[in-house]
Motif scaffolding. Sequence first.
Motif, PDB file in Angstrom:
ATOM      1  N   PRO A   1       6.567  44.011 -92.984  1.00  0.00           N
ATOM      2  CA  PRO A   1       6.260  44.963 -94.059  1.00  0.00           C
ATOM      3  C   PRO A   1       4.802  45.442 -93.993  1.00  0.00           C
ATOM      4  O   PRO A   1       3.906  44.673 -93.638  1.00  0.00           O
ATOM      5  CB  PRO A   1       6.499  44.155 -95.342  1.00  0.00           C
ATOM      6  N   LEU A   2       4.589  46.695 -94.331  1.00  0.00           N
ATOM      7  CA  LEU A   2       3.234  47.251 -94.361  1.00  0.00           C
ATOM      8  C   LEU A   2       2.514  46.865 -95.652  1.00  0.00           C
ATOM      9  O   LEU A   2       1.294  46.716 -95.670  1.00  0.00           O
ATOM     10  CB  LEU A   2       3.288  48.769 -94.237  1.00  0.00           C
ATOM     11  N   ALA A   3       3.261  46.742 -96.733  1.00  0.00           N
ATOM     12  CA  ALA A   3       2.695  46.375 -98.031  1.00  0.00           C
ATOM     13  C   ALA A   3       3.847  46.092 -98.987  1.00  0.00           C
ATOM     14  O   ALA A   3       5.014  46.260 -98.642  1.00  0.00           O
ATOM     15  CB  ALA A   3       1.801  47.484 -98.579  1.00  0.00           C
ATOM     16  N   GLN A   4       3.499  45.691-100.173  1.00  0.00           N
ATOM     17  CA  GLN A   4       4.488  45.374-101.199  1.00  0.00           C
ATOM     18  C   GLN A   4       4.274  46.265-102.415  1.00  0.00           C
ATOM     19  O   GLN A   4       3.140  46.501-102.833  1.00  0.00           O
ATOM     20  CB  GLN A   4       4.334  43.899-101.625  1.00  0.00           C
TER      21      GLN A   4
ATOM     22  N   ILE B   1      20.730  46.231-104.425  1.00  0.00           N
ATOM     23  CA  ILE B   1      20.691  46.686-103.040  1.00  0.00           C
ATOM     24  C   ILE B   1      19.673  45.837-102.289  1.00  0.00           C
ATOM     25  O   ILE B   1      18.823  45.173-102.902  1.00  0.00           O
ATOM     26  CB  ILE B   1      20.307  48.183-102.921  1.00  0.00           C
ATOM     27  N   SER B   2      19.741  45.846-100.972  1.00  0.00           N
ATOM     28  CA  SER B   2      18.752  45.105-100.181  1.00  0.00           C
ATOM     29  C   SER B   2      17.745  46.027 -99.520  1.00  0.00           C
ATOM     30  O   SER B   2      16.685  45.581 -99.083  1.00  0.00           O
ATOM     31  CB  SER B   2      19.453  44.260 -99.107  1.00  0.00           C
ATOM     32  N   SER B   3      18.066  47.325 -99.453  1.00  0.00           N
ATOM     33  CA  SER B   3      17.152  48.294 -98.856  1.00  0.00           C
ATOM     34  C   SER B   3      17.529  49.698 -99.307  1.00  0.00           C
ATOM     35  O   SER B   3      18.659  49.942 -99.754  1.00  0.00           O
ATOM     36  CB  SER B   3      17.181  48.220 -97.323  1.00  0.00           C
ATOM     37  N   CYS B   4      16.588  50.611 -99.188  1.00  0.00           N
ATOM     38  CA  CYS B   4      16.889  52.018 -99.475  1.00  0.00           C
ATOM     39  C   CYS B   4      15.866  52.902 -98.781  1.00  0.00           C
ATOM     40  O   CYS B   4      14.733  52.483 -98.512  1.00  0.00           O
ATOM     41  CB  CYS B   4      16.915  52.305-100.973  1.00  0.00           C
ATOM     42  N   LEU B   5      16.282  54.104 -98.485  1.00  0.00           N
ATOM     43  CA  LEU B   5      15.414  55.087 -97.861  1.00  0.00           C
ATOM     44  C   LEU B   5      15.041  56.115 -98.925  1.00  0.00           C
ATOM     45  O   LEU B   5      15.911  56.747 -99.518  1.00  0.00           O
ATOM     46  CB  LEU B   5      16.134  55.774 -96.698  1.00  0.00           C
ATOM     47  N   VAL B   6      13.746  56.245 -99.177  1.00  0.00           N
ATOM     48  CA  VAL B   6      13.262  57.195-100.177  1.00  0.00           C
ATOM     49  C   VAL B   6      12.686  58.404 -99.442  1.00  0.00           C
ATOM     50  O   VAL B   6      11.768  58.265 -98.635  1.00  0.00           O
ATOM     51  CB  VAL B   6      12.176  56.561-101.072  1.00  0.00           C
ATOM     52  N   LEU B   7      13.253  59.569 -99.701  1.00  0.00           N
ATOM     53  CA  LEU B   7      12.820  60.805 -99.054  1.00  0.00           C
ATOM     54  C   LEU B   7      12.254  61.768-100.086  1.00  0.00           C
ATOM     55  O   LEU B   7      12.733  61.813-101.221  1.00  0.00           O
ATOM     56  CB  LEU B   7      13.983  61.479 -98.324  1.00  0.00           C
TER      57      LEU B   7
ATOM     58  N   PHE C   1       9.200  60.155 -95.650  1.00  0.00           N
ATOM     59  CA  PHE C   1      10.141  59.134 -96.110  1.00  0.00           C
ATOM     60  C   PHE C   1       9.495  57.761 -95.999  1.00  0.00           C
ATOM     61  O   PHE C   1       8.579  57.534 -95.216  1.00  0.00           O
ATOM     62  CB  PHE C   1      11.446  59.167 -95.308  1.00  0.00           C
ATOM     63  N   ILE C   2       9.978  56.841 -96.803  1.00  0.00           N
ATOM     64  CA  ILE C   2       9.544  55.446 -96.785  1.00  0.00           C
ATOM     65  C   ILE C   2      10.796  54.571 -96.875  1.00  0.00           C
ATOM     66  O   ILE C   2      11.675  54.819 -97.709  1.00  0.00           O
ATOM     67  CB  ILE C   2       8.593  55.130 -97.955  1.00  0.00           C
ATOM     68  N   LEU C   3      10.873  53.571 -96.029  1.00  0.00           N
ATOM     69  CA  LEU C   3      11.974  52.618 -96.067  1.00  0.00           C
ATOM     70  C   LEU C   3      11.540  51.405 -96.877  1.00  0.00           C
ATOM     71  O   LEU C   3      10.560  50.745 -96.541  1.00  0.00           O
ATOM     72  CB  LEU C   3      12.365  52.191 -94.645  1.00  0.00           C
ATOM     73  N   LEU C   4      12.250  51.148 -97.972  1.00  0.00           N
ATOM     74  CA  LEU C   4      11.990  49.975 -98.800  1.00  0.00           C
ATOM     75  C   LEU C   4      12.989  48.884 -98.456  1.00  0.00           C
ATOM     76  O   LEU C   4      14.185  49.157 -98.274  1.00  0.00           O
ATOM     77  CB  LEU C   4      12.121  50.316-100.288  1.00  0.00           C
ATOM     78  N   MET C   5      12.498  47.652 -98.390  1.00  0.00           N
ATOM     79  CA  MET C   5      13.371  46.515 -98.099  1.00  0.00           C
ATOM     80  C   MET C   5      12.958  45.313 -98.918  1.00  0.00           C
ATOM     81  O   MET C   5      11.765  45.091 -99.152  1.00  0.00           O
ATOM     82  CB  MET C   5      13.286  46.131 -96.616  1.00  0.00           C
ATOM     83  N   GLY C   6      13.959  44.536 -99.317  1.00  0.00           N
ATOM     84  CA  GLY C   6      13.680  43.255 -99.926  1.00  0.00           C
ATOM     85  C   GLY C   6      13.169  42.297 -98.860  1.00  0.00           C
ATOM     86  O   GLY C   6      13.395  42.501 -97.662  1.00  0.00           O
ATOM     87  N   ALA C   7      12.486  41.247 -99.288  1.00  0.00           N
ATOM     88  CA  ALA C   7      11.891  40.302 -98.342  1.00  0.00           C
ATOM     89  C   ALA C   7      12.937  39.689 -97.420  1.00  0.00           C
ATOM     90  O   ALA C   7      12.726  39.556 -96.207  1.00  0.00           O
ATOM     91  CB  ALA C   7      11.141  39.209 -99.097  1.00  0.00           C
ATOM     92  N   GLY C   8      14.102  39.332 -97.972  1.00  0.00           N
ATOM     93  CA  GLY C   8      15.160  38.722 -97.178  1.00  0.00           C
ATOM     94  C   GLY C   8      15.701  39.661 -96.118  1.00  0.00           C
ATOM     95  O   GLY C   8      15.919  39.262 -94.964  1.00  0.00           O
TER      96      GLY C   8
ATOM     97  N   ALA D   1      12.438  50.144-105.809  1.00  0.00           N
ATOM     98  CA  ALA D   1      11.904  48.785-105.929  1.00  0.00           C
ATOM     99  C   ALA D   1      12.645  47.998-107.007  1.00  0.00           C
ATOM    100  O   ALA D   1      12.934  46.804-106.838  1.00  0.00           O
ATOM    101  CB  ALA D   1      10.412  48.846-106.238  1.00  0.00           C
ATOM    102  N   MET D   2      12.978  48.664-108.100  1.00  0.00           N
ATOM    103  CA  MET D   2      13.695  48.007-109.193  1.00  0.00           C
ATOM    104  C   MET D   2      15.107  47.593-108.763  1.00  0.00           C
ATOM    105  O   MET D   2      15.564  46.480-109.061  1.00  0.00           O
ATOM    106  CB  MET D   2      13.779  48.935-110.396  1.00  0.00           C
ATOM    107  N   LEU D   3      15.795  48.464-108.037  1.00  0.00           N
ATOM    108  CA  LEU D   3      17.150  48.150-107.572  1.00  0.00           C
ATOM    109  C   LEU D   3      17.146  46.987-106.582  1.00  0.00           C
ATOM    110  O   LEU D   3      18.039  46.151-106.583  1.00  0.00           O
ATOM    111  CB  LEU D   3      17.778  49.391-106.923  1.00  0.00           C
ATOM    112  N   ILE D   4      16.106  46.940-105.737  1.00  0.00           N
ATOM    113  CA  ILE D   4      15.996  45.834-104.783  1.00  0.00           C
ATOM    114  C   ILE D   4      15.677  44.534-105.514  1.00  0.00           C
ATOM    115  O   ILE D   4      16.292  43.494-105.271  1.00  0.00           O
ATOM    116  CB  ILE D   4      14.921  46.138-103.719  1.00  0.00           C
ATOM    117  N   GLN D   5      14.733  44.578-106.445  1.00  0.00           N
ATOM    118  CA  GLN D   5      14.363  43.367-107.179  1.00  0.00           C
ATOM    119  C   GLN D   5      15.536  42.815-107.989  1.00  0.00           C
ATOM    120  O   GLN D   5      15.709  41.591-108.107  1.00  0.00           O
ATOM    121  CB  GLN D   5      13.185  43.643-108.110  1.00  0.00           C
ATOM    122  N   SER D   6      16.354  43.705-108.527  1.00  0.00           N
ATOM    123  CA  SER D   6      17.495  43.266-109.343  1.00  0.00           C
ATOM    124  C   SER D   6      18.659  42.751-108.503  1.00  0.00           C
ATOM    125  O   SER D   6      19.641  42.240-109.045  1.00  0.00           O
ATOM    126  CB  SER D   6      17.981  44.429-110.216  1.00  0.00           C
TER     127      SER D   6
END
Length: 258
Positions: free
Chosen positions: A100-103, A36-42, A84-91, A28-33
């Motif tokens: 998105p399921l949640a923020q 990156i625009s997305s990442c897969l957390v396993l 796993f969870i796929l994180l993505m920035g809003a854009g 989440a920090m890398l996306i907010q900064s």
Amino acid sequence: VLKFTGLKRGMLVSSACASSSSALAQGAMLIQSGQISSCLVLAVDAVSEFVFSGFSALMAMDKNRARPFDQNRMGLSLGEAAGFILLMGAGRAKQEKIEPLAQIAGWGSSCDANHMTGPSRTAQGLIRAIDTALSRAKLIPDAIGGISSHGTGTLYNDAMELYAYKKIFKNKPVPIYSVKGGAGHTLGAAGLIETILTLQVLKTRVVPGTVGLTDIDQQALGWASPEAKKLKKSALILNNCGFGGVNTALILKKIQQD
């Protein structure tokens, strides 16, 4: 179908039983900064002879099953899980036409360095992690509708968590729950698995009861319950604690539809 441009980087996050929630916070920090625009957390953790022997040596396991926040609790139950969870920035989510399921609205991590295996009796590390997550999410404690607790069922962990919650919420009870009486403690995978379950809590607006809880500890009265309760607010806290005094807190928030 998502069109990935290729893996740009990978990292291993190892912070004991807070590993996967720490990894979600890192993503989440890398996306907010904007890095990156997305990442897969396993996350994955399995019961092995080494793990079983270690917790046996610590006399930290209940002979039957974990009873989080129960006055007769005697220890944890080991479990194993992967997810796993796929994180993505809003854009990026909008670009991929993904709903998105949640923020992850806020996150915080700390290390109280209290003891190799024992949690701090004053809960200073967990309090700091939750306060940081609330600040980052720009939320006050009154905005929180429930807490997905670490809730291992050990004497000291559950007492430490309750102490922290009462400090943060000024003794105004908020529904807390632990899934470890049913799923077991999945160690490094716990945070991610519990985040997936928390997404369901936000969707159904039902805070689940704590499995294994029968005789509520006096300190947990008004906070923990074996019965499900209605979620009255749109944000939840999820926290995990680990050996070495590491603590991670996430604020998961339902996205309001326009």
